[in-house]
Design a protein around this motif. Structure first.
Motif, PDB file in Angstrom:
ATOM      1  N   ALA B 164      -4.325 -27.666  -8.228  1.00 42.30           N
ATOM      2  CA  ALA B 164      -5.538 -27.031  -8.769  1.00 42.30           C
ATOM      3  C   ALA B 164      -5.526 -26.872 -10.280  1.00 42.30           C
ATOM      4  N   SER B 189      -2.821 -25.046  -2.096  1.00 37.53           N
ATOM      5  CA  SER B 189      -2.689 -23.736  -2.754  1.00 37.53           C
ATOM      6  C   SER B 189      -4.043 -23.192  -3.178  1.00 37.53           C
ATOM      7  N   LEU B 190      -5.078 -24.022  -3.131  1.00 30.06           N
ATOM      8  CA  LEU B 190      -6.374 -23.637  -3.693  1.00 30.06           C
ATOM      9  C   LEU B 190      -7.196 -22.831  -2.675  1.00 30.06           C
ATOM     10  N   VAL B 191      -7.390 -21.568  -2.973  1.00 28.44           N
ATOM     11  CA  VAL B 191      -8.050 -20.674  -2.019  1.00 28.44           C
ATOM     12  C   VAL B 191      -9.476 -21.134  -1.716  1.00 28.44           C
ATOM     13  N   LEU B 192     -10.191 -21.599  -2.731  1.00 24.40           N
ATOM     14  CA  LEU B 192     -11.574 -22.035  -2.507  1.00 24.40           C
ATOM     15  C   LEU B 192     -11.643 -23.201  -1.518  1.00 24.40           C
ATOM     16  N   GLY B 194      -9.648 -23.589   0.976  1.00 23.90           N
ATOM     17  CA  GLY B 194      -9.513 -22.966   2.293  1.00 23.90           C
ATOM     18  C   GLY B 194     -10.844 -22.413   2.765  1.00 23.90           C
ATOM     19  N   ILE B 199      -9.205 -25.582   5.150  1.00 24.10           N
ATOM     20  CA  ILE B 199      -7.853 -26.116   4.969  1.00 24.10           C
ATOM     21  C   ILE B 199      -6.876 -24.937   4.913  1.00 24.10           C
ATOM     22  N   VAL B 201      -4.211 -22.478   3.626  1.00 31.33           N
ATOM     23  CA  VAL B 201      -3.795 -22.190   2.251  1.00 31.33           C
ATOM     24  C   VAL B 201      -2.370 -21.652   2.247  1.00 31.33           C
ATOM     25  N   THR B 202      -1.676 -21.938   1.179  1.00 28.04           N
ATOM     26  CA  THR B 202      -0.272 -21.578   1.105  1.00 28.04           C
ATOM     27  C   THR B 202       0.108 -21.261  -0.343  1.00 28.04           C
ATOM     28  N   GLY B 203       1.225 -20.581  -0.505  1.00 27.89           N
ATOM     29  CA  GLY B 203       1.652 -20.284  -1.871  1.00 27.89           C
ATOM     30  C   GLY B 203       2.931 -19.480  -1.871  1.00 27.89           C
ATOM     31  N   THR B 204       3.540 -19.420  -3.031  1.00 19.50           N
ATOM     32  CA  THR B 204       4.810 -18.708  -3.128  1.00 19.50           C
ATOM     33  C   THR B 204       4.682 -17.596  -4.180  1.00 19.50           C
ATOM     34  N   MET B 205       5.360 -17.722  -5.290  1.00 21.73           N
ATOM     35  CA  MET B 205       5.263 -16.755  -6.393  1.00 21.73           C
ATOM     36  C   MET B 205       5.487 -17.531  -7.689  1.00 21.73           C
ATOM     37  N   PHE B 227       4.938  -9.137   1.846  1.00 22.55           N
ATOM     38  CA  PHE B 227       4.612 -10.236   2.771  1.00 22.55           C
ATOM     39  C   PHE B 227       5.788 -10.480   3.708  1.00 22.55           C
ATOM     40  N   ASP B 230       6.178 -14.212   5.638  1.00 23.51           N
ATOM     41  CA  ASP B 230       6.272 -15.587   5.149  1.00 23.51           C
ATOM     42  C   ASP B 230       6.569 -15.676   3.654  1.00 23.51           C
TER      43      ASP B 230
END
Lengths: 457, 457
Positions: B164, B189-192, B194, B199, B201-205, B227, B230
């Motif tokens: 993104a 990773s892109l929330v929009l 999702g 789709i 959505v995923t992500g870390t830090m 969290f 996960d």
């Protein structure tokens, strides 16, 4: 399902973020961390062919920050993910950007490692903006920087943006046209960019137009009669040299009707050789005023070569401009440099950062860039004038959006101030950037706390 | 001033065009040329590292054609240019797309030279759509094709879209996430993306999250407590191996609270070496279930190398996916192939086209692609099944938009049907495409009328 056909609203903008910005926000919230933090956005490395950047995208960035809010659909979607607590969602619903922004105005010449933009706000607000800010400032700066190279290459000759069809979607086509004009293009083929930004629009004809007539000649005549002031005839549908002779015959017939052919366009083949031949044919036929335009796979290198060697009056630059060409991305980052506990830095291998809130100072000598100093923002006695200006306070813009012409003029003046090694399209010059002693000392102190301390850049 | 913050409306979409589409429309109108014409969209050449395409962008293309109209602001702007006659503007005001569209459904595997989409309509309507169709189909197909290469590289392992921030604007970020998922990404990773497309959505830090805590350990604990299902911990902010030990200590402390660390992420350094060392540390500490994710400058080549050699469970692919990486554009064209007078072709040097309305037929043997034939659409007795399906008639879609999962499944099956030489990420294979005898004979006849006849592709 993306693109300009979908109502674009605050919900879309708020969700134009990596999920981790939201999970980090939730974690900060759970921890009660609402301390102020400063993030800076810069480009780490310009790649092997670039010597400078043209800062762009600030207007979009400020617009985004002013409008940032999570509402209706966006909140409902986040709730549906089942990851966020009711408190986190409630917090997001009330969130507005309340911070301050300092940035280089659009059109400013910049170098690797220099903050282009700096955000200071409660850490959640500042962090949340990361994805959008890198995306927007990175993309606009990428294309403006590429366009500036084309401007240097074209020298006294005109060039125009033909990139709409190869840009990465509708939004990118519009952004590329804007950045191209900011950095010196004379016009764009993209009508929407004319409408939105007041950029002059231009265009010729397509091969299909020639093919859809019984002959090249009839296509040329019909088109020029519809646009008697400024028709540019595309002469390479079958054979460029033969097409030039057809254009000459048409121009003679049209002249008798009081219609003037403005130019011819070459779009394939050996452009330098063809341009010389076409120029000879036009001149011998008594049409020295018919201009020759060239397009088709051009970039700053081919424009420079053709501008020097061929009788070409203008260039259409498309694909390699609007996609970035050889460098389709900038290594732009947005990093925490200070928080409530003081200056911060990361020491990851090859990705170390400089800590603290910074300002960039520029010195010119005899109208040319002599050098920049990256210093701490509160450092006294740094020579040169500051490049980062305050653009936002308390979440509001300090000034109305500046006209695009102002950024264009700033870029023009900036390019004129670039000394020779930095203007080169081929040779990588050393960036004229130093880090102030005070900043360097701070980085060393913090780095020692986290060996292996990494290189400072 | 572009981007998702601006109301995007019919006016914007109609003006998302090169000026010459409109001047040609005006010239056709002045000539009274309203005959039906067929244009086809294809990719001329895939470049030296590509063996196939994944068709994408059809949904946006159909949406654009259904909504095409010039209204209010758009017409007023065109009037302001002073180039268009009152008749031309009146004509544009009444214009709607009334034609038919045939296209390869999204997710279809395709090769160079094969029409991905074909438009038949009154010539003005068909011509006007050129810029938008090349832009949309070209961009989506570019990214889907790149994503498919990453999918082949990852093999049994997962990969996710992290692009993104480096995509070319907001619209491109959304489009890239969509095309990545179409072609096999497990998530974005892109929330929009999702929100819009469903789709995962995923992500870390981020590194900033680690830096904003007094220690790496405190950052890991705080994040995992927010969290507990996960959390993926980013372990390279200071030193990856030391970070892995900190993660292990945190995981032990969290386990006592019933909280499970899902994974760790590496984002810099020698990934293969670090992954082995981190895996050893995690295993020896009794955490064989903590996954290792890798990100940072990855592309299909590095994913393939790491998937084969390192204990990495998943990959985040960003910049080089969402920008196209080594190939940031497709050589996509949209050309007149037939009009009221019959089949048309252009013979420009190196850019010759095949005439006539076409269909592509595919033969598989033992579940693998054996070969495609490009033939005239009305040609009888061509072996294989047709890849172009009718999507629009009389300006209306024949079917509701298909769910993105259908295209994703089509792409999955298509990739499975690619035989070995075509699957290669390194070796350029010969495209398994032939031109039917009848089409070849037609091209030869038309080419003779315009020497120098050019190569047929």
């Amino acid at each position: 399902m993306s693109g300009p056909l979908h109502p674009a609203d605050a919900a879309s903008a708020a969700l134009l973020t990596d999920l981790y910005e939201l999970t980090m926000a939730a974690a900060y919230m759970a921890d009660g961390n609402h301390g102020r933090a400063t993030f800076e956005l810069w480009v780490r490395d310009l790649g092997e062919h670039r010597n400078f950047l043209v800062a762009a995208g600030l207007d979009d960035a400020l617009r985004y920050l002013e409008g940032l809010r999570f509402e209706g659909e966006a909140l409902a979607y986040l709730r549906s993910l089942g990851r966020f607590s009711a408190e986190a969602l409630e917090f997001l619903a009330g969130l507005r950007f309340t911070g301050e922004v300092w940035a280089m105005p659009e059109g400013t010449i910049a170098f690797a490692g220099e903050p282009l933009l700096r955000v200071t706000a409660p850490i959640i607000e500042a962090q949340l903006a990361e994805t959008f800010l890198i995306n927007t400032v990175g993309f606009h700066t990428l294309i403006a920087s590429k366009a500036a190279r084309v401007t240097l290459a074209a020298g006294e000759k005109d060039w125009v943006d033909f990139g709409a069809r190869r840009a990465h979607g509708a939004d990118a086509a519009l952004g590329a046209a804007r950045s191209a004009w900011l950095a010196g293009a004379a016009a764009t083929s993209l009508v929407l960019a004319g409408h939105r930004f007041g950029i002059p629009v231009t265009g010729t004809m397509a091969h299909s137009y020639v093919l859809s007539h019984p002959s090249e000649s009839e296509a040329f005549l019909a088109f020029a009669r519809t646009f008697p002031e400024d028709a540019v005839l595309l002469i390479d549908t079958f054979d460029t040299v033969a097409g030039a002779r057809v254009a000459v015959a048409a121009a003679r017939e049209l002249a008798a009707e009081g219609i003037r052919v403005a130019g011819v366009r070459l779009d394939s083949g050996d452009m330098a050789m063809l341009a010389r031949e076409v120029r000879r044919i036009l001149d011998e036929a008594g049409f020295p005023d018919i201009r020759i335009l060239a397009s088709g796979g051009l970039d700053e290198h081919s424009v420079a070569a053709l501008a020097a060697a061929a009788p070409i009056d203008g260039f259409g630059v498309g694909t390699r401009l609007a996609t970035g060409g050889d460098e389709p991305s900038l290594d732009a980052v947005y990093k925490l440099v200070q928080d409530a506990s003081g200056p911060r830095m990361k020491t990851s291998t090859g990705k170390a950062t400089l800590p603290g809130v910074k300002q960039v100072h520029r010195i010119e000598e005899h109208g040319k860039v002599f050098g920049d100093t990256i210093a701490l923002a509160d450092e006294a006695g740094v020579a040169g004038w500051p490049l980062l200006r305050q653009a936002m306070a308390g979440g509001r813009r300090l000034d109305p959006p500046e006209p695009l012409t102002a950024g264009r003029e700033r870029c023009r003046a900036g390019l004129a101030s670039l000394p020779e090694p930095l203007r080169s399209l081929e040779v990588k010059a050393e960036a004229p950037v130093r880090v102030s002693d005070e900043l360097r000392a701070l980085a060393r102190r913090l780095g020692e706390a986290h060996p292996p301390a990494a290189e400072l850049h």
